[in-house]
Each structure stands twice: as structure tokens, then as C-alpha cells.
Write a protein that holds these residues in place. Structure first.
Motif, mmCIF file in Angstrom:
data_model
loop_
_atom_site.group_PDB
_atom_site.id
_atom_site.type_symbol
_atom_site.label_atom_id
_atom_site.label_comp_id
_atom_site.label_asym_id
_atom_site.label_seq_id
_atom_site.Cartn_x
_atom_site.Cartn_y
_atom_site.Cartn_z
ATOM 1 N N GLY A 38 -0.785 -15.023 7.261
ATOM 2 C CA GLY A 38 -0.816 -15.457 8.653
ATOM 3 C C GLY A 38 -0.051 -14.565 9.613
ATOM 4 O O GLY A 38 -0.029 -14.836 10.814
ATOM 5 N N ILE A 39 0.572 -13.502 9.111
ATOM 6 C CA ILE A 39 1.345 -12.609 9.983
ATOM 7 C C ILE A 39 0.971 -11.139 9.791
ATOM 8 O O ILE A 39 1.731 -10.252 10.149
ATOM 9 C CB ILE A 39 2.866 -12.822 9.818
ATOM 10 N N GLY A 40 -0.178 -10.880 9.207
ATOM 11 C CA GLY A 40 -0.684 -9.518 9.086
ATOM 12 C C GLY A 40 0.019 -8.637 8.081
ATOM 13 O O GLY A 40 0.039 -7.423 8.231
ATOM 14 N N LEU A 41 0.571 -9.229 7.035
ATOM 15 C CA LEU A 41 1.293 -8.435 6.049
ATOM 16 C C LEU A 41 0.584 -8.288 4.705
ATOM 17 O O LEU A 41 0.870 -7.350 3.976
ATOM 18 C CB LEU A 41 2.685 -9.036 5.801
ATOM 19 N N CYS A 42 -0.329 -9.194 4.366
ATOM 20 C CA CYS A 42 -0.912 -9.161 3.018
ATOM 21 C C CYS A 42 -2.275 -8.484 2.955
ATOM 22 O O CYS A 42 -2.689 -8.021 1.900
ATOM 23 C CB CYS A 42 -0.999 -10.565 2.437
ATOM 24 N N GLY A 43 -3.008 -8.434 4.067
ATOM 25 C CA GLY A 43 -4.295 -7.752 4.103
ATOM 26 C C GLY A 43 -5.494 -8.566 3.658
ATOM 27 O O GLY A 43 -6.615 -8.068 3.699
ATOM 28 N N GLN A 88 -14.961 -3.582 -12.567
ATOM 29 C CA GLN A 88 -14.257 -4.857 -12.772
ATOM 30 C C GLN A 88 -12.926 -4.856 -12.022
ATOM 31 O O GLN A 88 -11.870 -5.199 -12.568
ATOM 32 C CB GLN A 88 -14.066 -5.132 -14.257
ATOM 33 N N ALA A 89 -13.003 -4.479 -10.754
ATOM 34 C CA ALA A 89 -11.814 -4.266 -9.936
ATOM 35 C C ALA A 89 -11.375 -5.506 -9.171
ATOM 36 O O ALA A 89 -10.781 -5.393 -8.110
ATOM 37 C CB ALA A 89 -12.063 -3.116 -8.976
ATOM 38 N N MET A 90 -11.679 -6.664 -9.698
ATOM 39 C CA MET A 90 -11.215 -7.887 -9.032
ATOM 40 C C MET A 90 -11.031 -8.972 -10.066
ATOM 41 O O MET A 90 -11.721 -8.998 -11.072
ATOM 42 C CB MET A 90 -12.184 -8.312 -7.951
ATOM 43 N N GLN A 91 -10.071 -9.811 -9.823
ATOM 44 C CA GLN A 91 -9.858 -10.943 -10.712
ATOM 45 C C GLN A 91 -10.113 -12.227 -9.949
ATOM 46 O O GLN A 91 -11.205 -12.745 -9.972
ATOM 47 C CB GLN A 91 -8.456 -10.892 -11.313
ATOM 48 N N CYS A 92 -9.135 -12.715 -9.218
ATOM 49 C CA CYS A 92 -9.332 -13.989 -8.514
ATOM 50 C C CYS A 92 -10.236 -13.827 -7.297
ATOM 51 O O CYS A 92 -10.870 -14.767 -6.876
ATOM 52 C CB CYS A 92 -7.992 -14.603 -8.123
ATOM 53 N N GLY A 93 -10.278 -12.638 -6.704
ATOM 54 C CA GLY A 93 -11.150 -12.381 -5.571
ATOM 55 C C GLY A 93 -10.567 -12.701 -4.215
ATOM 56 O O GLY A 93 -11.191 -12.421 -3.194
ATOM 57 N N TYR A 94 -9.381 -13.260 -4.159
ATOM 58 C CA TYR A 94 -8.823 -13.686 -2.871
ATOM 59 C C TYR A 94 -8.573 -12.502 -1.940
ATOM 60 O O TYR A 94 -8.906 -12.542 -0.763
ATOM 61 C CB TYR A 94 -7.536 -14.493 -3.076
ATOM 62 N N CYS A 95 -8.007 -11.450 -2.453
ATOM 63 C CA CYS A 95 -7.618 -10.300 -1.630
ATOM 64 C C CYS A 95 -8.737 -9.275 -1.486
ATOM 65 O O CYS A 95 -8.662 -8.386 -0.641
ATOM 66 C CB CYS A 95 -6.406 -9.611 -2.247
ATOM 67 N N ILE A 96 -9.756 -9.376 -2.296
ATOM 68 C CA ILE A 96 -10.686 -8.265 -2.476
ATOM 69 C C ILE A 96 -11.499 -7.925 -1.227
ATOM 70 O O ILE A 96 -11.775 -6.754 -0.979
ATOM 71 C CB ILE A 96 -11.583 -8.505 -3.716
ATOM 72 N N ALA A 97 -11.872 -8.903 -0.416
ATOM 73 C CA ALA A 97 -12.627 -8.589 0.807
ATOM 74 C C ALA A 97 -11.808 -7.683 1.718
ATOM 75 O O ALA A 97 -12.321 -6.694 2.242
ATOM 76 C CB ALA A 97 -13.024 -9.863 1.537
ATOM 77 N N GLY A 98 -10.527 -7.999 1.882
ATOM 78 C CA GLY A 98 -9.665 -7.165 2.717
ATOM 79 C C GLY A 98 -9.482 -5.778 2.136
ATOM 80 O O GLY A 98 -9.449 -4.780 2.864
ATOM 81 N N ALA A 121 -3.561 4.281 1.585
ATOM 82 C CA ALA A 121 -4.390 3.455 2.462
ATOM 83 C C ALA A 121 -4.303 1.983 2.092
ATOM 84 O O ALA A 121 -4.351 1.106 2.959
ATOM 85 C CB ALA A 121 -5.842 3.928 2.416
ATOM 86 N N LEU A 122 -4.168 1.697 0.790
ATOM 87 C CA LEU A 122 -4.128 0.308 0.320
ATOM 88 C C LEU A 122 -2.724 -0.296 0.346
ATOM 89 O O LEU A 122 -2.550 -1.442 -0.072
ATOM 90 C CB LEU A 122 -4.688 0.223 -1.102
ATOM 91 N N ASP A 123 -1.767 0.442 0.845
ATOM 92 C CA ASP A 123 -0.379 -0.023 0.849
ATOM 93 C C ASP A 123 -0.204 -1.359 1.575
ATOM 94 O O ASP A 123 0.667 -2.144 1.223
ATOM 95 C CB ASP A 123 0.527 1.044 1.470
ATOM 96 N N GLY A 124 -1.030 -1.638 2.556
ATOM 97 C CA GLY A 124 -0.926 -2.889 3.310
ATOM 98 C C GLY A 124 -1.750 -4.033 2.742
ATOM 99 O O GLY A 124 -1.861 -5.081 3.371
ATOM 100 N N ASN A 125 -2.334 -3.845 1.568
ATOM 101 C CA ASN A 125 -3.141 -4.891 0.931
ATOM 102 C C ASN A 125 -2.470 -5.308 -0.364
ATOM 103 O O ASN A 125 -2.300 -4.492 -1.270
ATOM 104 C CB ASN A 125 -4.554 -4.381 0.616
ATOM 105 N N LEU A 126 -2.104 -6.568 -0.458
ATOM 106 C CA LEU A 126 -1.459 -7.082 -1.657
ATOM 107 C C LEU A 126 -2.489 -7.680 -2.610
ATOM 108 O O LEU A 126 -3.403 -8.377 -2.189
ATOM 109 C CB LEU A 126 -0.438 -8.154 -1.299
ATOM 110 N N CYS A 127 -2.303 -7.415 -3.896
ATOM 111 C CA CYS A 127 -3.099 -8.035 -4.948
ATOM 112 C C CYS A 127 -2.119 -8.562 -5.986
ATOM 113 O O CYS A 127 -1.457 -7.782 -6.669
ATOM 114 C CB CYS A 127 -4.064 -7.029 -5.580
ATOM 115 N N ARG A 128 -2.025 -9.855 -6.076
ATOM 116 C CA ARG A 128 -1.075 -10.454 -7.012
ATOM 117 C C ARG A 128 -1.593 -10.460 -8.446
ATOM 118 O O ARG A 128 -0.848 -10.728 -9.377
ATOM 119 C CB ARG A 128 -0.732 -11.862 -6.551
#
Length: 144
Positions: A38-43, A88-98, A121-128
Motif C-alpha cells: 500500500g505504500i509502493g515498496l513491494c511492487g 517455472q518462475a512463479m510459486q504463489c503468483g501474488y507478486c508475479i504480475a508486478g 531492475a527487479l530490486d523494487g519487487n519483492l518475492c517472498r
């Protein structure tokens, strides 16, 4: 207010301060971009505005007036989503669109990025889920 999203013009009757993410999800039914922090940090909410990644959760509608918005739903026949599936570059899929949207912006700007450029470039996108190495491989494989 009018917004162009995925090459379609939309009349939106909302306060201009409404976050773009709310308009995309609630008014237009485009749910690929997710609400994360909600604050533009996770992507998780990243979309493209005139081919530049923006965090839709903290971008008001007025800030994208007159810009062309693209979401994951607008990437028909784009090679990057297919590369993510192949690697197979995604697991839960929550972050993947960003992450995919950030990657599209990168590869449109630099068609053959090296690994260091992709990671930066991906530094601002979190994938847990810890899928970063597969994500990087998918982006690099898409342009080999």
C-alpha cells in the motif's frame, strides 16, 4: 476522468486522488496487479504508465491522466509471461504480475539485458517465495 488502459479508453467517475490500483481492480475488473504493502515498496501492484513502471497502489488517477496504462491483462502474445511459465518462475503468483510488468519495461528499454541489469531492475519487487533466480532466468531466456 478518462483513462486509457490496455488500449481501451475508459470514463472513470472517481475522485482524482483515488489510487490507480483501486480503479483497475474495482472499476475495470483487472485483478492481476495486487495490493501488497500500500505504500509502493513491494511492487505487487506494478503497472506501466507510458512504458514506465509505476506502483498503482500509491499513484493517484490524476498522475496518470493522458498516459497509456498497461497491465498484465494487456500483454496478449507477449513472450515474457510465456517464459515465466516455461522456467517455472512463479510459486504463489501474488507478486508475479508486478515483476512481469517491471521486466517488460526493462526489456523494452534494453532488449538484451545482462543478469546484473535484470537483478537491479527487479530490486523494487519483492518475492517472498524465493523464486528470484528462476525469475531472472526467465527474463534472460526470453531474449536468448
Amino acid at each position: 476522468m478518462r483513462l486509457t488502459v490496455n488500449d481501451t479508453d475508459h470514463a472513470i467517475d472517481r475522485d482524482p486522488d483515488t489510487p490507480l490500483l483501486a480503479v483497475l481492480r474495482e472499476d475495470l475488473g483487472l485483478t492481476a496487479a495486487k495490493f501488497g504493502c500500500g505504500i509502493g515498496l513491494c511492487g505487487a501492484c506494478t503497472v506501466l504508465a507510458d512504458d514506465h513502471p509505476v506502483h498503482a497502489c500509491d499513484t493517484p488517477m490524476w498522475a496518470v491522466r493522458g498516459k497509456r496504462i498497461r497491465t498484465l491483462e494487456g500483454l496478449r502474445d507477449h513472450p515474457l509471461p510465456r517464459a515465466f511459465v516455461a522456467e517455472q518462475a512463479m510459486q504463489c503468483g501474488y507478486c508475479i504480475a508486478g515483476i512481469i510488468m517491471t521486466s517488460v519495461a526493462l526489456t523494452e528499454r534494453a532488449p538484451n539485458p545482462d543478469e546484473a541489469t535484470v537483478r537491479q531492475a527487479l530490486d523494487g519487487n519483492l518475492c517472498r517465495c524465493g523464486a528470484h533466480n528462476r525469475i531472472v532466468r526467465a527474463i534472460l531466456a526470453c531474449h536468448d
